[in-house]
Design an enzyme around this catalytic site. Sequence first.
Site, PDB file in Angstrom:
ATOM      1  CD  GLN A  53      69.969  96.675  36.562  1.00  0.00           C
ATOM      2  OE1 GLN A  53      70.813  97.013  37.406  1.00  0.00           O
ATOM      3  NE2 GLN A  53      69.171  97.545  35.965  1.00  0.00           N
TER       4      GLN A  53
ATOM      5  CE  LYS B 144      37.146  81.720  53.539  1.00  0.00           C
ATOM      6  NZ  LYS B 144      35.771  82.239  53.378  1.00  0.00           N
TER       7      LYS B 144
ATOM      8  NE  ARG C  61      75.091 100.872  44.193  1.00  0.00           N
ATOM      9  CZ  ARG C  61      74.074 100.747  43.350  1.00  0.00           C
ATOM     10  NH1 ARG C  61      73.188 101.734  43.227  1.00  0.00           N
ATOM     11  NH2 ARG C  61      73.915  99.639  42.641  1.00  0.00           N
TER      12      ARG C  61
ATOM     13  CG  HIS D 264      67.555 104.365  46.577  1.00  0.00           C
ATOM     14  ND1 HIS D 264      68.407 103.939  45.596  1.00  0.00           N
ATOM     15  CD2 HIS D 264      66.301 104.356  46.022  1.00  0.00           C
ATOM     16  CE1 HIS D 264      67.729 103.695  44.487  1.00  0.00           C
ATOM     17  NE2 HIS D 264      66.446 103.924  44.725  1.00  0.00           N
TER      18      HIS D 264
ATOM     19  CB  THR E  90      35.696  80.267  49.602  1.00  0.00           C
ATOM     20  OG1 THR E  90      34.795  81.081  50.362  1.00  0.00           O
ATOM     21  CG2 THR E  90      35.561  80.591  48.124  1.00  0.00           C
TER      22      THR E  90
END
Length: 288
Positions: A223, A15, A172, A251, A60
């Site tokens: 990363q 479920k 940035r 971004h 379920t």
Amino acid sequence: MPTPEFTLGPNNYGKSGVRLVRVGRESSRHDLRDLTVHTALSGDLDATHYTGDNAGVLPTDTQKNTVYAFAREGVGAIEVFAERLARHFVDATPSITSARVQIEEHAWTRVGDHSFTRGEGGELRTTEVVYGGGAVRTAAGVRDLLLLNTTDSEFSGFLVDEYTTLPETDDRVLATAVTATWDYAAEAPDGAVYDSAFYDHAFTRARGALLAAFADTYSLSLQQTLYAVGERILKTIPEVREVRLSLPNRHHYLFDLGRFGLDNPGVVFQAGDLPYGLIEGTVRREAA
């Protein structure tokens, strides 16, 4: 029965999306828990697939009802609640040999003894517990944790080919919506007891480590930030054996105001939507 050229592969059923709200009324200062629970059971279920024989199928709907019934006695840490459910489904159902229970907790902010507020969407605390063969595997985490650094992030020195148009940048906005999942060792290396107090404290510390790593890291790539986050969680929680991370790059583009005769010294940005970069990875503790 199966034909000679076909056979049934791995399967499960359960479920999904069981919405559970529990109000603790032990005192005049009420406690509120808001969970979404998903169950998935597997085992000796060949007959229902091959012939429609449902003798071994726990409906379920019964799984859903069990979630609500177990909540009557309290929830505790979501990791503990998930394990209670998983153990019950396996131990009480002869045909079921493995159960996976996933839970997301929606956080409400207290504004009074019995008043709470929560924005739509937002951060979720998560867990996944798998029980089978007498063993328990527990993972915890967070999803959609929005983070943003307005500086201390750059991206340069990347591979360039004939299709590359992205300019290098030495400053940035770095924004993401973190999904992090960490797995606990089957046996705690420091002898800790995996109870509600442990899981709640560990989650708070892991989330704090995640936030600190994001804030402290001068990022040369998303990363690098991913690794720093995983490393910090592993250093903070010795019971965690690995951390899996998914970091979409939300971004923010510096908007060109030159056409209006205005400069833009890094103050006005257009938030991007689609497409977006997606950085994923796992940081593991070295085996002893």
